[in-house]
Motif scaffolding. Sequence first.
Motif, short mmCIF file in Angstrom:
data_model
loop_
_atom_site.label_atom_id
_atom_site.label_comp_id
_atom_site.label_asym_id
_atom_site.label_seq_id
_atom_site.Cartn_x
_atom_site.Cartn_y
_atom_site.Cartn_z
N THR A 69 4.42 12.68 10.41
CA THR A 69 5.14 11.41 10.33
C THR A 69 4.61 10.43 11.36
O THR A 69 4.40 9.24 11.07
CB THR A 69 6.65 11.63 10.55
OG1 THR A 69 7.13 12.54 9.56
CG2 THR A 69 7.42 10.34 10.46
N THR A 70 4.34 10.91 12.57
CA THR A 70 3.81 10.04 13.64
C THR A 70 2.43 9.52 13.27
O THR A 70 2.13 8.33 13.44
CB THR A 70 3.75 10.81 14.97
OG1 THR A 70 5.06 11.30 15.27
CG2 THR A 70 3.27 9.91 16.09
N ALA A 71 1.59 10.40 12.75
CA ALA A 71 0.24 9.97 12.34
C ALA A 71 0.31 8.96 11.20
O ALA A 71 -0.42 7.94 11.21
CB ALA A 71 -0.59 11.19 11.92
N CYS A 72 1.19 9.20 10.25
CA CYS A 72 1.35 8.27 9.12
C CYS A 72 1.88 6.93 9.62
O CYS A 72 1.44 5.87 9.17
CB CYS A 72 2.30 8.90 8.10
SG CYS A 72 2.48 7.96 6.60
N HIS A 73 2.82 6.98 10.56
CA HIS A 73 3.38 5.75 11.12
C HIS A 73 2.32 4.93 11.83
O HIS A 73 2.23 3.70 11.66
CB HIS A 73 4.52 6.10 12.09
CG HIS A 73 5.14 4.90 12.73
ND1 HIS A 73 4.75 4.44 13.96
CD2 HIS A 73 6.11 4.05 12.29
CE1 HIS A 73 5.45 3.37 14.27
NE2 HIS A 73 6.28 3.11 13.28
N MET A 104 8.37 0.43 5.91
CA MET A 104 7.61 1.69 5.88
C MET A 104 8.54 2.78 5.36
O MET A 104 9.66 2.93 5.83
CB MET A 104 7.14 2.06 7.28
CG MET A 104 6.18 1.11 7.90
SD MET A 104 5.69 1.70 9.52
CE MET A 104 4.80 0.29 10.13
N LYS A 105 8.03 3.55 4.40
CA LYS A 105 8.81 4.66 3.85
C LYS A 105 8.10 5.96 4.18
O LYS A 105 6.90 6.10 3.96
CB LYS A 105 8.95 4.50 2.33
CG LYS A 105 9.68 3.25 1.92
CD LYS A 105 9.73 3.15 0.41
CE LYS A 105 10.38 1.84 0.00
NZ LYS A 105 10.36 1.68 -1.46
N PHE A 106 8.88 6.92 4.71
CA PHE A 106 8.33 8.21 5.08
C PHE A 106 9.06 9.31 4.32
O PHE A 106 10.29 9.31 4.25
CB PHE A 106 8.50 8.47 6.59
CG PHE A 106 7.83 7.44 7.45
CD1 PHE A 106 6.47 7.49 7.66
CD2 PHE A 106 8.56 6.44 8.06
CE1 PHE A 106 5.85 6.54 8.45
CE2 PHE A 106 7.95 5.50 8.85
CZ PHE A 106 6.59 5.54 9.04
N ASP A 155 0.86 -1.19 0.00
CA ASP A 155 0.00 0.00 0.00
C ASP A 155 0.89 1.24 0.00
O ASP A 155 1.52 1.54 1.02
CB ASP A 155 -0.90 -0.02 1.23
CG ASP A 155 -1.84 1.17 1.29
OD1 ASP A 155 -2.40 1.53 0.24
OD2 ASP A 155 -1.99 1.73 2.39
N ASN A 156 0.98 1.92 -1.11
CA ASN A 156 1.81 3.13 -1.27
C ASN A 156 3.21 2.93 -0.70
O ASN A 156 4.05 2.31 -1.34
CB ASN A 156 1.13 4.35 -0.65
CG ASN A 156 -0.12 4.74 -1.42
OD1 ASN A 156 -0.24 4.45 -2.61
ND2 ASN A 156 -1.04 5.38 -0.74
N ASN A 157 3.45 3.43 0.50
CA ASN A 157 4.79 3.36 1.11
C ASN A 157 4.90 2.26 2.17
O ASN A 157 5.83 2.26 2.97
CB ASN A 157 5.16 4.71 1.73
CG ASN A 157 5.32 5.78 0.69
OD1 ASN A 157 5.68 5.50 -0.45
ND2 ASN A 157 5.04 7.02 1.07
N LEU A 158 3.96 1.32 2.17
CA LEU A 158 3.96 0.23 3.15
C LEU A 158 4.00 -1.11 2.43
O LEU A 158 3.25 -1.33 1.49
CB LEU A 158 2.69 0.30 4.02
CG LEU A 158 2.43 -0.86 4.96
CD1 LEU A 158 3.49 -0.93 6.05
CD2 LEU A 158 1.05 -0.74 5.58
N THR A 159 4.92 -1.98 2.87
CA THR A 159 5.01 -3.32 2.32
C THR A 159 5.15 -4.30 3.49
O THR A 159 5.97 -4.09 4.38
CB THR A 159 6.23 -3.47 1.40
OG1 THR A 159 6.18 -2.46 0.40
CG2 THR A 159 6.27 -4.82 0.74
N LYS A 188 -1.14 0.17 11.96
CA LYS A 188 -2.44 -0.47 12.12
C LYS A 188 -2.74 -1.38 10.91
O LYS A 188 -3.21 -2.51 11.07
CB LYS A 188 -3.55 0.57 12.25
CG LYS A 188 -3.58 1.28 13.58
CD LYS A 188 -4.66 2.34 13.61
CE LYS A 188 -4.61 3.16 14.87
NZ LYS A 188 -5.60 4.26 14.86
N LYS A 189 -2.45 -0.89 9.70
CA LYS A 189 -2.68 -1.69 8.49
C LYS A 189 -1.81 -2.95 8.50
O LYS A 189 -2.27 -4.04 8.17
CB LYS A 189 -2.37 -0.88 7.24
CG LYS A 189 -3.36 0.20 6.93
CD LYS A 189 -2.95 0.94 5.68
CE LYS A 189 -3.87 2.10 5.37
NZ LYS A 189 -3.43 2.84 4.18
N SER A 190 -0.54 -2.79 8.89
CA SER A 190 0.36 -3.95 8.89
C SER A 190 -0.05 -4.97 9.95
O SER A 190 -0.02 -6.18 9.71
CB SER A 190 1.82 -3.52 9.09
OG SER A 190 2.00 -2.94 10.37
#
Length: 123
Positions: A97-101, A86-88, A70-74, A106-108
């Motif tokens: 960044t914290t909110a994105c993390h 995770m790519k930031f 998903d975008n920047n998450l594998t 949660k998704k992972s």
Amino acid sequence: MKKQDLDCRVSFTENGIVINSGLPEAEPVLDFGLGKHRSTVDVRKNGSAEVVYDDTPTAVPPRIDEILRDNNLTVKRTSRNFIVTMKFPIIENATETTACHKEMWKKSQKAIAGVREAIKETF
């Protein structure tokens, strides 16, 4: 397959088998199969024995299955571990960044929990 016959002295002990050719160590008798080998030994009551070398093991890399992209998450799964990448972007501020993390984590975790449940069902 090469074969070479030698007259040797064989000693059978409780700890193993010792084969001694009786020739000096520097004598070049064998030109193949030198060194240590894993093998199967079939010892019989009459003192006969057959040693068969095991096949050389081949290293097999672990299988990697992709669970989530998903975008920047594998999220990937090997036979032993989950690999989360995770790519930031570097231009965001710390709160973004914290909110994105947190969202990526949660998704992972949801994807990992689903795979773990599937593993439990198969066993």
